[in-house]
Motif scaffolding. Structure first.
Motif, PDB file in Angstrom:
ATOM      1  N   VAL A   1      44.333  25.446  48.451  1.00  0.00           N
ATOM      2  CA  VAL A   1      43.028  26.097  48.633  1.00  0.00           C
ATOM      3  C   VAL A   1      43.114  27.556  48.202  1.00  0.00           C
ATOM      4  CG1 VAL A   1      41.361  26.872  50.372  1.00  0.00           C
ATOM      5  CG2 VAL A   1      42.215  24.528  50.413  1.00  0.00           C
ATOM      6  N   PHE A   2      44.208  28.243  48.588  1.00  0.00           N
ATOM      7  CA  PHE A   2      44.394  29.636  48.203  1.00  0.00           C
ATOM      8  C   PHE A   2      44.478  29.769  46.680  1.00  0.00           C
ATOM      9  CE2 PHE A   2      47.235  33.190  47.152  1.00  0.00           C
ATOM     10  CZ  PHE A   2      46.462  34.233  47.640  1.00  0.00           C
ATOM     11  N   GLU A   3      45.205  28.854  46.024  1.00  0.00           N
ATOM     12  CA  GLU A   3      45.319  28.906  44.569  1.00  0.00           C
ATOM     13  C   GLU A   3      43.968  28.667  43.903  1.00  0.00           C
ATOM     14  OE1 GLU A   3      47.633  26.556  41.036  1.00  0.00           O
ATOM     15  OE2 GLU A   3      48.742  26.972  42.874  1.00  0.00           O
ATOM     16  N   GLU A   4      43.174  27.764  44.459  1.00  0.00           N
ATOM     17  CA  GLU A   4      41.835  27.500  43.918  1.00  0.00           C
ATOM     18  C   GLU A   4      40.947  28.731  44.076  1.00  0.00           C
ATOM     19  OE1 GLU A   4      38.663  25.869  42.082  1.00  0.00           O
ATOM     20  OE2 GLU A   4      40.708  25.081  42.103  1.00  0.00           O
ATOM     21  N   GLN A   5      41.029  29.403  45.228  1.00  0.00           N
ATOM     22  CA  GLN A   5      40.242  30.621  45.445  1.00  0.00           C
ATOM     23  C   GLN A   5      40.680  31.728  44.489  1.00  0.00           C
ATOM     24  OE1 GLN A   5      40.974  31.294  49.599  1.00  0.00           O
ATOM     25  NE2 GLN A   5      39.233  30.057  50.259  1.00  0.00           N
ATOM     26  N   THR A   6      41.980  31.854  44.272  1.00  0.00           N
ATOM     27  CA  THR A   6      42.501  32.853  43.350  1.00  0.00           C
ATOM     28  C   THR A   6      42.027  32.556  41.931  1.00  0.00           C
ATOM     29  OG1 THR A   6      44.456  33.072  44.745  1.00  0.00           O
ATOM     30  CG2 THR A   6      44.614  33.973  42.541  1.00  0.00           C
TER      31      THR A   6
ATOM     32  N   LEU B   1      39.659  34.934  39.602  1.00  0.00           N
ATOM     33  CA  LEU B   1      40.066  35.316  38.252  1.00  0.00           C
ATOM     34  C   LEU B   1      39.000  34.935  37.228  1.00  0.00           C
ATOM     35  CD1 LEU B   1      42.452  36.706  36.970  1.00  0.00           C
ATOM     36  CD2 LEU B   1      43.609  34.515  36.827  1.00  0.00           C
ATOM     37  N   VAL B   2      38.378  33.777  37.389  1.00  0.00           N
ATOM     38  CA  VAL B   2      37.279  33.344  36.505  1.00  0.00           C
ATOM     39  C   VAL B   2      36.134  34.349  36.585  1.00  0.00           C
ATOM     40  CG1 VAL B   2      35.459  31.596  36.237  1.00  0.00           C
ATOM     41  CG2 VAL B   2      37.835  30.883  36.483  1.00  0.00           C
ATOM     42  N   ARG B   3      35.774  34.762  37.811  1.00  0.00           N
ATOM     43  CA  ARG B   3      34.688  35.747  37.978  1.00  0.00           C
ATOM     44  C   ARG B   3      35.041  37.077  37.315  1.00  0.00           C
ATOM     45  NH1 ARG B   3      34.418  33.273  42.935  1.00  0.00           N
ATOM     46  NH2 ARG B   3      35.664  34.875  43.960  1.00  0.00           N
ATOM     47  N   MET B   4      36.316  37.502  37.437  1.00  0.00           N
ATOM     48  CA  MET B   4      36.742  38.758  36.811  1.00  0.00           C
ATOM     49  C   MET B   4      36.601  38.678  35.291  1.00  0.00           C
ATOM     50  SD  MET B   4      40.104  39.762  39.034  1.00  0.00           S
ATOM     51  CE  MET B   4      40.392  41.338  38.253  1.00  0.00           C
TER      52      MET B   4
ATOM     53  N   ALA C   1      42.139  31.117  33.268  1.00  0.00           N
ATOM     54  CA  ALA C   1      42.593  31.520  34.602  1.00  0.00           C
ATOM     55  C   ALA C   1      43.784  30.675  35.054  1.00  0.00           C
ATOM     56  CB  ALA C   1      41.446  31.411  35.605  1.00  0.00           C
ATOM     57  N   GLN C   2      43.756  29.383  34.780  1.00  0.00           N
ATOM     58  CA  GLN C   2      44.875  28.517  35.151  1.00  0.00           C
ATOM     59  C   GLN C   2      46.139  28.893  34.381  1.00  0.00           C
ATOM     60  OE1 GLN C   2      42.996  24.737  34.384  1.00  0.00           O
ATOM     61  NE2 GLN C   2      42.423  24.466  36.523  1.00  0.00           N
ATOM     62  N   ASP C   3      45.997  29.223  33.099  1.00  0.00           N
ATOM     63  CA  ASP C   3      47.162  29.658  32.314  1.00  0.00           C
ATOM     64  C   ASP C   3      47.703  30.990  32.825  1.00  0.00           C
ATOM     65  OD1 ASP C   3      47.404  27.462  30.705  1.00  0.00           O
ATOM     66  OD2 ASP C   3      46.481  28.378  28.946  1.00  0.00           O
ATOM     67  N   ILE C   4      46.809  31.890  33.210  1.00  0.00           N
ATOM     68  CA  ILE C   4      47.237  33.182  33.752  1.00  0.00           C
ATOM     69  C   ILE C   4      48.008  32.967  35.057  1.00  0.00           C
ATOM     70  CG2 ILE C   4      46.408  35.325  34.814  1.00  0.00           C
ATOM     71  CD1 ILE C   4      44.184  35.349  32.670  1.00  0.00           C
ATOM     72  N   LEU C   5      47.512  32.085  35.912  1.00  0.00           N
ATOM     73  CA  LEU C   5      48.210  31.787  37.167  1.00  0.00           C
ATOM     74  C   LEU C   5      49.582  31.168  36.889  1.00  0.00           C
ATOM     75  CD1 LEU C   5      45.339  30.393  39.408  1.00  0.00           C
ATOM     76  CD2 LEU C   5      46.622  32.503  39.720  1.00  0.00           C
ATOM     77  N   ARG C   6      49.657  30.293  35.899  1.00  0.00           N
ATOM     78  CA  ARG C   6      50.938  29.670  35.556  1.00  0.00           C
ATOM     79  C   ARG C   6      51.932  30.711  35.055  1.00  0.00           C
ATOM     80  NH1 ARG C   6      52.957  28.223  30.958  1.00  0.00           N
ATOM     81  NH2 ARG C   6      51.017  28.428  29.820  1.00  0.00           N
TER      82      ARG C   6
ATOM     83  N   LEU D   1      36.071  27.261  29.711  1.00  0.00           N
ATOM     84  CA  LEU D   1      37.023  28.095  28.977  1.00  0.00           C
ATOM     85  C   LEU D   1      37.664  29.117  29.907  1.00  0.00           C
ATOM     86  CD1 LEU D   1      38.400  29.126  26.379  1.00  0.00           C
ATOM     87  CD2 LEU D   1      36.406  30.601  26.040  1.00  0.00           C
ATOM     88  N   THR D   2      36.859  29.832  30.678  1.00  0.00           N
ATOM     89  CA  THR D   2      37.417  30.853  31.558  1.00  0.00           C
ATOM     90  C   THR D   2      38.289  30.220  32.650  1.00  0.00           C
ATOM     91  OG1 THR D   2      35.330  30.872  32.787  1.00  0.00           O
ATOM     92  CG2 THR D   2      35.665  32.625  31.162  1.00  0.00           C
ATOM     93  N   ARG D   3      37.973  29.016  33.059  1.00  0.00           N
ATOM     94  CA  ARG D   3      38.806  28.311  34.051  1.00  0.00           C
ATOM     95  C   ARG D   3      40.168  27.954  33.459  1.00  0.00           C
ATOM     96  NH1 ARG D   3      39.059  26.535  38.835  1.00  0.00           N
ATOM     97  NH2 ARG D   3      40.081  24.595  39.380  1.00  0.00           N
ATOM     98  N   ARG D   4      40.184  27.460  32.232  1.00  0.00           N
ATOM     99  CA  ARG D   4      41.460  27.139  31.568  1.00  0.00           C
ATOM    100  C   ARG D   4      42.309  28.387  31.401  1.00  0.00           C
ATOM    101  NH1 ARG D   4      39.635  24.455  26.305  1.00  0.00           N
ATOM    102  NH2 ARG D   4      40.448  26.435  25.802  1.00  0.00           N
TER     103      ARG D   4
END
Length: 190
Positions: free
Chosen positions: A47-52, A56-59, A88-93, A83-86
């Motif tokens: 849940v925390f990772e999803e919120q993060t 990041l998508v909003r930023m 954000a996921q790469d940035i988190l990785r 696109l922004t979600r993908r």
């Protein structure tokens, strides 16, 4: 242990007898071992990772929204779905292996339009933390979309510059640069 079909019946009977003896002598604590080796998924962490990721998508979307008037001089920026979600996921990785994680990240946001690369903004997830790595995000303009009438008649102004629509490509480039590394500057690209 490797099981093969070449065992004769005497050997297989011996093996099954050993297995039965082991289960008779096994205690409950022997079976509890797997409870500690294979952890159950941590739903709070998910849940925390999803919120993060959403933050990041909003930023990133705010960065594009702010840049459309100041740097891009257009009225609309069309972003492909997710696109922004993908990104954000790469940035988190990429930030998952860093000492401070995403908090130690500075993101330089750019837009590639043909052979020109425009700097849009610099985003820090947590500006209070000294950055340990930088990410350079390069959005790409969609060159496969239909050209506007303005492109056919460059001298005649049908639409003012501020009414222009920018269409982003689903492709992007993300480059990671570690700032403090014992082996020198490390650059990783996805």
């Amino acid at each position: 242990m490797v099981a093969t079909s070449s065992l004769n019946s005497k050997n297989s009977a011996c093996i099954s007898e050993l297995i039965q003896q082991r289960f008779q002598h096994a205690t409950l604590t022997d079976f509890d071992y797997w409870d500690y080796v294979v952890p159950e998924p941590n739903f709070n962490e998910m849940v925390f990772e999803e919120q993060t990721c959403q933050s990041l998508v909003r930023m990133l979307e705010n960065c594009l929204s702010k840049s459309k008037k100041t740097r891009l001089h257009c009225s609309k920026v069309l972003v492909p779905e997710k696109l922004t979600r993908r990104i954000a996921q790469d940035i988190l990785r990429l930030s998952s292996t860093e000492p401070c994680g995403l908090r130690g990240c500075v993101i330089h946001v750019n837009l590639e339009m043909g052979s020109i690369c425009k700097k849009l903004d610099k985003v820090a997830y947590d500006p209070t933390v000294v950055p340990t790595f930088e990410l350079t995000l390069v959005f790409k303009q969609d060159s496969g979309s239909w050209p506007s009438f303005r492109d056919f008649f460059p001298k005649v102004c049908f639409i003012s510059e501020s009414k222009r629509t920018l269409i982003l490509s689903p492709g992007f480039r993300l480059i990671k640069k570690k700032l403090y590394s014992l082996i020198g500057t490390v650059v990783e690209e996805c």
